[in-house]
Structures are given as C-alpha cells and as structure tokens.
Write a protein that holds these residues in place. Structure first.
Motif, PDB file in Angstrom:
ATOM      1  N   GLU A 164     171.684 -23.419  27.909  1.00 17.66           N
ATOM      2  CA  GLU A 164     171.082 -24.738  27.684  1.00 17.66           C
ATOM      3  C   GLU A 164     172.069 -25.866  28.047  1.00 17.66           C
ATOM      4  N   GLU A 165     173.325 -25.709  27.578  1.00 15.30           N
ATOM      5  CA  GLU A 165     174.310 -26.766  27.851  1.00 15.30           C
ATOM      6  C   GLU A 165     174.681 -26.806  29.337  1.00 15.30           C
ATOM      7  N   VAL A 166     174.851 -25.609  29.929  1.00 16.08           N
ATOM      8  CA  VAL A 166     175.220 -25.565  31.356  1.00 16.08           C
ATOM      9  C   VAL A 166     174.098 -26.178  32.194  1.00 16.08           C
ATOM     10  N   ASP A 167     172.855 -25.805  31.900  1.00 12.89           N
ATOM     11  CA  ASP A 167     171.717 -26.345  32.656  1.00 12.89           C
ATOM     12  C   ASP A 167     171.646 -27.869  32.508  1.00 12.89           C
ATOM     13  N   TYR A 168     171.857 -28.339  31.284  1.00 12.25           N
ATOM     14  CA  TYR A 168     171.803 -29.781  31.057  1.00 12.25           C
ATOM     15  C   TYR A 168     172.859 -30.478  31.921  1.00 12.25           C
TER      16      TYR A 168
ATOM     17  N   GLY B  90     186.645 -27.354  43.825  1.00 15.15           N
ATOM     18  CA  GLY B  90     186.068 -26.251  43.056  1.00 15.15           C
ATOM     19  C   GLY B  90     185.380 -25.261  43.975  1.00 15.15           C
ATOM     20  N   ARG B  91     184.886 -24.192  43.379  1.00 17.39           N
ATOM     21  CA  ARG B  91     184.168 -23.178  44.152  1.00 17.39           C
ATOM     22  C   ARG B  91     182.676 -23.452  44.110  1.00 17.39           C
ATOM     23  N   TYR B  92     181.993 -23.243  45.217  1.00 21.18           N
ATOM     24  CA  TYR B  92     180.532 -23.381  45.217  1.00 21.18           C
ATOM     25  C   TYR B  92     179.875 -22.256  44.413  1.00 21.18           C
ATOM     26  N   ASN B  93     180.356 -21.066  44.619  1.00 19.69           N
ATOM     27  CA  ASN B  93     179.787 -19.914  43.915  1.00 19.69           C
ATOM     28  C   ASN B  93     180.226 -19.920  42.448  1.00 19.69           C
ATOM     29  N   PRO B  94     179.405 -19.806  41.451  1.00 11.79           N
ATOM     30  CA  PRO B  94     177.973 -19.549  41.433  1.00 11.79           C
ATOM     31  C   PRO B  94     177.121 -20.799  41.149  1.00 11.79           C
ATOM     32  N   LEU B  95     177.462 -21.937  41.736  1.00 10.84           N
ATOM     33  CA  LEU B  95     176.659 -23.138  41.475  1.00 10.84           C
ATOM     34  C   LEU B  95     175.260 -22.982  42.081  1.00 10.84           C
ATOM     35  N   ARG B  96     174.289 -23.628  41.462  1.00 14.61           N
ATOM     36  CA  ARG B  96     172.908 -23.585  41.969  1.00 14.61           C
ATOM     37  C   ARG B  96     172.816 -24.334  43.310  1.00 14.61           C
TER      38      ARG B  96
ATOM     39  N   MET C  96     174.359 -29.443  34.661  1.00 14.63           N
ATOM     40  CA  MET C  96     174.075 -29.371  36.108  1.00 14.63           C
ATOM     41  C   MET C  96     172.985 -30.392  36.486  1.00 14.63           C
ATOM     42  N   ASN C  97     171.948 -30.476  35.670  1.00 12.28           N
ATOM     43  CA  ASN C  97     170.876 -31.447  35.964  1.00 12.28           C
ATOM     44  C   ASN C  97     171.398 -32.879  35.873  1.00 12.28           C
ATOM     45  N   LEU C  98     172.277 -33.106  34.891  1.00 14.03           N
ATOM     46  CA  LEU C  98     172.855 -34.440  34.730  1.00 14.03           C
ATOM     47  C   LEU C  98     173.685 -34.806  35.969  1.00 14.03           C
ATOM     48  N   LEU C  99     174.447 -33.845  36.474  1.00 12.16           N
ATOM     49  CA  LEU C  99     175.283 -34.109  37.650  1.00 12.16           C
ATOM     50  C   LEU C  99     174.421 -34.464  38.858  1.00 12.16           C
TER      51      LEU C  99
ATOM     52  N   ASP D 164     185.592 -22.043  33.538  1.00 14.39           N
ATOM     53  CA  ASP D 164     185.406 -21.424  32.219  1.00 14.39           C
ATOM     54  C   ASP D 164     184.274 -22.067  31.412  1.00 14.39           C
ATOM     55  N   ASN D 165     183.823 -23.235  31.809  1.00 19.30           N
ATOM     56  CA  ASN D 165     182.700 -23.876  31.095  1.00 19.30           C
ATOM     57  C   ASN D 165     181.394 -23.096  31.275  1.00 19.30           C
ATOM     58  N   PHE D 166     181.356 -22.164  32.238  1.00 18.42           N
ATOM     59  CA  PHE D 166     180.177 -21.296  32.370  1.00 18.42           C
ATOM     60  C   PHE D 166     180.020 -20.356  31.169  1.00 18.42           C
ATOM     61  N   LYS D 167     181.053 -20.284  30.323  1.00 17.87           N
ATOM     62  CA  LYS D 167     180.948 -19.455  29.106  1.00 17.87           C
ATOM     63  C   LYS D 167     180.025 -20.109  28.073  1.00 17.87           C
TER      64      LYS D 167
END
Ligand code: IPE
Ligand code: IPE
Ligand code: MG
Length: 234
Positions: free
Chosen positions: A66-70, A97-103, A72-75, A59-62
C-alpha cells in the motif's frame, strides 16, 4: 558567499510527521513533496548548481504494498504536475537508481521529465529513486569491468576522479549532506560522493523543512573549515 556546489538531502520523517498528527503516512509523503518543491526553488535561487534528493531507496521496497504503491503514484503525479514549474525555473531533472523493479508507468514518467528538461541549465535536480549507494558502486564496477575488457578504459586512467563517470549521474562530489527527521545515519545514500561532505542533521521532519530551515543548513556549511586532509593555512 561560499555557496555549496552540490547539496544532498535525505528527506526523512514524512511518516512520523503524519503519525504525530493522527494522519495516514501517505499524507506525510504528500506534504514532503510540497516541501521538496520549495527547497528546490530556494536552492536554485541561492545559486546551488546540484541538488540530490533521496526519494525512495532500494530497501524501501520492504514496506507494505500500500505504501509503495502510494509513493509510486505520487511520484508519477508529481513529475507531471511540477513539469511546468521545473521548466520555467530552468531546472534539469536527472535520476539515480536502478529501473528494475520499478513499474513501467513510473519509468515512463521519469524518462519524460528527464527528456523535457535535458537542456535546462540553472540547476540540476538529481532524484534518487530505487537508489542504493552500495548498488551504485556495484553497478559502476560492472561498467568499469566491461570498459577495461573492451579497451575503452585503460587501467591507469581509472582514478578516484574518473570513477565518478561510472556512477548513475555524473555529478560532482557532495559538499553538504542534510538529513532531516532525527536519525544520524546514511541509510545507503551516495556513499562514494559523500567522501568529504559536511553533514547537517536536524530533528525537523521533512514536511516542515522549508526555506528558513534550509538556509540554516547552508549557514552551518558556510561556517565550516574544510581541510580535505590538509592542515589549516596561515
Ligand atoms: C522518508 O520518510 C520518505 C521515504 C522513505 C519514502 P519516511 O517514510 O521514512 O518517514 P519516517 O522515517 O517513517 O517518519
Ligand atoms: C532513507 O530513509 C530513505 C529515504 C529518505 C528515501 P529511511 O527511512 O528508509 O531510512 P532508515 O530505514 O531509517 O535507515
Ligand atoms: Mg524514515
């Protein structure tokens, strides 16, 4: 004495920690990452065998791009920068977790740290990333359906214990759940594994949840009388 085998943490409050300091939410996430490193080492030192942490929910994809990208890059950066420490400390990293829709670059970084640490033994760090507890149960149900249809699993062999083999990471039940950051809810975290967990809530925001605070949560656990539905003996 009575060290929990599996501890899980809902690492909440990064955003509010930053906002209260007039900083951007991303600063809270960065500092949350620093706290996680300290807690993981402390858990290992205490002899805790499994540590599950909620890093990013489905649900954090909601949240804003900008926050999601930050995050993912941080991870990705985190997995690369911390790899040496994690290996030196003999910690094995697994993911739920699920891979989809991770980059793809996120998935590659996950695969890389998972493979490099796969033979480590002292402690398993389960990072829940694009994770949802209901999603995990739905995905397990699909795997069970497949195994039943293909005679890999017999109906009578499916029990509440064998069900764990179908979850993302085949880990033991959770003994202690910690949620930082004031809220008293599960937010779709490890619904199956939490069935008899002791639950510790603290108002402290995750970036401030350092070793002393973590040890307080363990002491809380150690003072609990766990009955698992039975009555107290003596
Ligand atoms: C938890 O902190 C980390 C993630 C969800 C990625 P939050 O980002 O939820 O912080 P608050 O709850 O808004 O303070
Ligand atoms: C749970 O926190 C998810 C993580 C800590 C990664 P949230 O901040 O997403 O949960 P809610 O929205 O307060 O329930
Ligand atoms: Mg939150």
């Amino acid at each position: 004495m009575n060290i929990p085998n599996h501890v899980a943490i809902i690492m909440d409050g990064n955003g509010r920690w930053a906002e209260e300091r007039g900083l951007k939410r991303s600063e809270g996430h960065r500092n949350g990452g620093l706290a996680l490193e300290k807690i993981a080492l402390c858990a290992k030192e205490m002899g805790i065998k499994y540590l599950s942490v909620y890093a990013f929910s489905t649900d954090n994809f909601k949240r804003s791009k900008e926050e999601v990208d930050y995050l993912m890059n941080l991870l990705i950066k985190y997995f690369k920068d911390k790899l040496l420490t994690i290996c030196k400390e003999d910690i094995k990293v697994v993911f739920s977790g699920r891979y989809n829709p991770l980059r793809n670059d996120v998935i590659n970084a996950m695969e890389s740290i998972k493979n490099t640490t796969k033979d480590n033994k002292k402690c398993t760090l389960n990072i829940c990333l694009n994770y949802g507890g209901q999603e995990e149960i739905v995905d397990a149900t699909l795997k069970i359906h497949y195994d039943l249809n293909n005679n890999i699993l017999k109906e009578e062999d499916l029990t509440r214990d064998t069900f764990y083999h179908y979850l993302y990471a085949d880990l033991p039940p959770i003994d202690l759940l910690i949620r930082t950051g004031k809220e008293h809810r599960l937010s779709n975290f490890m619904l199956y594994q939490l069935f008899y967990a002791e639950i510790y809530f603290t108002d402290v925001y995750f970036p401030d949840f350092l070793e002393t605070k973590f040890k307080e949560a363990i002491t809380y656990y150690q003072n609990k009388d766990r009955r698992f539905g039975n009555v107290k003996s003596n």
